[in-house]
Design a protein around this motif. Structure first.
Motif, PDB file in Angstrom:
ATOM      1  N   LEU A 160       9.643  79.568 -57.943  1.00 39.77           N
ATOM      2  CA  LEU A 160       9.444  80.716 -57.071  1.00 39.77           C
ATOM      3  C   LEU A 160       8.170  81.476 -57.394  1.00 39.77           C
ATOM      4  O   LEU A 160       7.953  81.837 -58.537  1.00 39.77           O
ATOM      5  N   PRO A 161       7.374  81.788 -56.395  1.00 35.30           N
ATOM      6  CA  PRO A 161       6.267  82.702 -56.653  1.00 35.30           C
ATOM      7  C   PRO A 161       6.717  84.157 -56.480  1.00 35.30           C
ATOM      8  O   PRO A 161       5.979  84.988 -55.982  1.00 35.30           O
ATOM      9  N   ALA A 162       7.969  84.470 -56.872  1.00 39.16           N
ATOM     10  CA  ALA A 162       8.503  85.822 -56.677  1.00 39.16           C
ATOM     11  C   ALA A 162       7.635  86.841 -57.403  1.00 39.16           C
ATOM     12  O   ALA A 162       7.239  86.618 -58.540  1.00 39.16           O
ATOM     13  N   PRO A 163       7.354  87.987 -56.749  1.00 41.33           N
ATOM     14  CA  PRO A 163       6.450  88.965 -57.361  1.00 41.33           C
ATOM     15  C   PRO A 163       7.049  89.720 -58.550  1.00 41.33           C
ATOM     16  O   PRO A 163       6.317  90.366 -59.285  1.00 41.33           O
ATOM     17  N   TRP A 164       8.379  89.673 -58.703  1.00 40.15           N
ATOM     18  CA  TRP A 164       9.011  90.373 -59.827  1.00 40.15           C
ATOM     19  C   TRP A 164      10.399  89.781 -60.022  1.00 40.15           C
ATOM     20  O   TRP A 164      10.865  88.977 -59.215  1.00 40.15           O
ATOM     21  N   HIS A 165      11.057  90.226 -61.098  1.00 42.55           N
ATOM     22  CA  HIS A 165      12.482  89.940 -61.261  1.00 42.55           C
ATOM     23  C   HIS A 165      13.176  91.288 -61.432  1.00 42.55           C
ATOM     24  O   HIS A 165      12.619  92.203 -62.024  1.00 42.55           O
ATOM     25  N   SER A 166      14.379  91.404 -60.888  1.00 41.91           N
ATOM     26  CA  SER A 166      15.110  92.663 -61.030  1.00 41.91           C
ATOM     27  C   SER A 166      16.505  92.408 -61.593  1.00 41.91           C
ATOM     28  O   SER A 166      17.050  91.303 -61.468  1.00 41.91           O
ATOM     29  N   ASP A 167      17.047  93.435 -62.231  1.00 47.44           N
ATOM     30  CA  ASP A 167      18.449  93.401 -62.674  1.00 47.44           C
ATOM     31  C   ASP A 167      18.913  94.851 -62.767  1.00 47.44           C
ATOM     32  O   ASP A 167      18.158  95.755 -62.447  1.00 47.44           O
ATOM     33  N   HIS A 168      20.153  95.040 -63.182  1.00 43.70           N
ATOM     34  CA  HIS A 168      20.789  96.353 -63.040  1.00 43.70           C
ATOM     35  C   HIS A 168      20.733  97.217 -64.297  1.00 43.70           C
ATOM     36  O   HIS A 168      20.706  96.694 -65.406  1.00 43.70           O
ATOM     37  N   LEU A 169      20.775  98.525 -64.086  1.00 49.02           N
ATOM     38  CA  LEU A 169      20.849  99.482 -65.202  1.00 49.02           C
ATOM     39  C   LEU A 169      22.310  99.591 -65.615  1.00 49.02           C
ATOM     40  O   LEU A 169      23.033 100.501 -65.193  1.00 49.02           O
ATOM     41  N   CYS A 170      22.739  98.632 -66.414  1.00 47.57           N
ATOM     42  CA  CYS A 170      24.151  98.546 -66.772  1.00 47.57           C
ATOM     43  C   CYS A 170      24.293  97.668 -68.005  1.00 47.57           C
ATOM     44  O   CYS A 170      23.309  97.156 -68.520  1.00 47.57           O
TER      45      CYS A 170
END
Ligand SMILES: [Fe+2]
Lengths: 264, 299
Positions: free
Chosen positions: B99-109
């Motif tokens: 993936l050329p995804a611009p970022w990775h995200s996850d949760h504040l948990c």
């Protein structure tokens, strides 16, 4: 530190077997017992016990739903209360370890295996049935598979190359013929599973005792000739033309299916 | 490099209202059923890493035709256990290769504790000590994944702070200490505001909007038992008008960004989901027009 104690207490309320009773009896005492300082405990909302219970229910329901989805026949035979209790014990005693949600059912079965074997209140076939149900996801999602073929024809002095998803499962019950309502019959069963290289579907072949004995050895990377000879020795059958013809037909079928790729 | 520059340097950022690429309709999307209808898909790489079969093959074909955003569930950014090095390595390998995804995200948990993976989004205490610890982990994850990170605000049912607005302060502190972006889930803000009795706009006003990189919007359900006073963020229902309004409030102020319509339970047929996407898109486009008008007025 108080924030770490809060996380530990929170986790304990989800994980520990006796947490629901302890939380219900005295939620402030529960937090205090996990090292949360009195001033922080005092600031917790009135509904803390109820809310912790909701979290516990959310976590356990999600895990239970996943297991029931992958093991529908097994879950139906266990029944909801029993499955719920098994998930509670699994979380308390072992719990999922992998960050991959889909693998959770395999982790659950690894935990359940020795326990179900010894549990006389469960049907004898239950573990076999569960393992068979799980094998569809296990093989369907196996990171292996689709390897390039060696291009070499089968040779008696060489091991063979299978597709990376091929495996042989042996059961004491005809689990592949069980239905939602009918229990499997007691019958030694050998199933070869693989993932089709074109349509990615999991295929299941019921093997004869001869094919199973040979395949076991080939999967252990024994050379073809040794596998054939030892299989015959094990089953007490002659290594004759009839046997060789049957095996040649079996190998040709596997090759056509893309499960057998040639000599290793 | 600031997190904005880091994002800009990586891949084109899609904007508009996208959808989560769910396994229930992955094959349909692969066959082209949503071509021209969706500006991007969001995936959870946790469902692809170290997994073979039809999924990765189909995803690769979809990724050739659509931008893909990467959103995880399993990093346990707020957990006390050490970060899972093997998982991070697998995740990076997957993201680099696929993936050329611009970022990775996850949760504040936190999602894991004492080696036990609980597969849920569990709340964190809203203290500075907690924010410092989480921010350090977010920085480390960003480094080890070799890409910018966004963190997402969650729904919570037990506040671990003394006032509801402590959560906003905690989120801001993490964003600034980690120098990361926010994946702002406006549905979660609404659910929390309703459950805990605060004003959602007051909460949003505390968030520095220049940190908001992506939005999540979703429907939710009432908890199906005697505790009817609590709404639960199940991502299992159409979006409510109050949540639409929060989306519009943000987009009017930020301008174009990617908005993800989440649907994780009771997933309807793709056609129905596309229709719901179009409806949310009209809210988004109207807000965008107001943003443009305000910019024009200011110029
Ligand atoms: Fe979200």
């Amino acid at each position: 530190m108080s924030e770490e104690a809060l996380i530990r207490a929170f986790a304990a309320s989800v994980i520990e077997l006796d947490a629901p009773a302890a939380v219900k009896a005295d939620v402030r005492e529960f937090f205090a017992r996990h090292g949360v300082p009195p001033e922080v405990v005092a600031g917790l909302p009135e509904a803390a016990a109820e809310r912790l219970a909701i979290y516990r229910t959310m976590v356990h329901s999600r895990l239970r739903a996943a297991v029931a989805e992958f093991l529908p026949k097994t879950a139906a035979r266990l029944g909801r209360p029993r499955l719920r209790q098994q998930i509670e014990r699994f979380v308390a005693e072992a719990a999922p370890k992998a960050p991959y949600f889909w693998r959770l059912t395999g982790e659950f079965l690894n935990w359940a295996g020795p326990r179900w074997t010894e549990d006389a209140t469960l049907p004898d076939y239950l573990l076999d049935l569960a393992r068979h149900e799980w094998s569809d996801a296990e093989v369907g999602n196996d990171p292996a598979g689709g390897e390039a073929a060696s291009g070499k024809p089968l040779a008696l002095d060489q091991p063979v190359q299978f597709d990376g998803t091929v495996r042989l499962h042996r059961y004491a019950w005809a689990v592949h013929r069980a239905t939602e309502t009918e229990a499997p019959e007691a019958e030694a069963t050998a199933l070869l599973l693989y993932r089709d290289r074109k349509d990615h579907q999991v295929k299941v072949l019921e093997l004869t005792p001869r094919a199973a004995a040979v395949t076991t050895r080939l999967l252990a990377r024994e050379p073809l000739q040794a596998a054939l000879m030892e299989a015959c020795a094990e089953l007490g059958t002659p290594l004759d033309d009839e046997f060789l013809a049957a095996m040649a037909g079996y190998f040709a079928d596997l090759a056509e299916r893309g499960a057998l790729l040639g000599a290793a | 490099m600031s997190f904005r520059a880091g994002i800009a340097a990586r891949a084109a950022v899609p904007t508009g209202v996208g959808l989560g690429l769910r396994s229930t309709f992955l094959a349909e999307v692969d066959r082209g059923a949503a071509d021209g209808r969706v500006p991007f898909w969001e995936i959870s790489p946790d469902n692809y890493v170290a997994r073979g079969g039809s999924r990765p093959v189909r995803l690769a074909r979809v990724a050739e035709r659509f931008p893909i955003l990467s959103h995880g569930l399993s990093l346990s950014l707020g957990g006390l256990d050490p970060l899972d090095g093997e998982f991070l390595q697998g995740l990076r390998g997957f993201l680099d290769a696929s993936l050329p995804a611009p970022w990775h995200s996850d949760h504040l948990c936190f999602s894991a504790h004492d080696g036990k993976m609980l597969h849920d989004l569990l709340p964190l205490p809203w203290t500075t000590a907690s924010a410092k610890r989480v921010a350090a982990r977010v920085r480390e994850v960003s480094e080890r994944l070799g890409r910018p990170m966004l963190v997402e605000n969650i729904s919570y049912y037990l506040p671990l702070g003394s006032t509801p607005l402590d959560e906003a302060a905690f989120v801001v502190e993490v964003l600034e200490r980690a120098d990361c972006g926010l994946l702002l889930d406006v549905n979660n803000v609404f659910v929390n505001a309703t459950n805990h009795g605060f004003d959602a706009l007051e909460w949003l006003a505390k968030i520095p909007l220049d940190r908001v990189v992506q939005l999540h919007i979703a429907g939710h359900e009432f908890w199906d038992d005697e505790r009817q006073d609590l709404i639960i963020d199940t991502h299992g229902a159409p979006v409510r008008s109050e949540v639409d309004a929060l989306l519009a409030w943000v987009v009017e102020r930020t301008g174009a960004l990617p908005v993800l319509l989440e649907r994780d339970e009771n997933i309807p047929p793709l056609a129905e989901l596309l229709a719901e996407r179009d409806r949310v898109d009209s809210v988004y486009q109207a807000a965008l027009a107001r943003h443009a008008a305000a910019q024009g007025g200011a110029a």
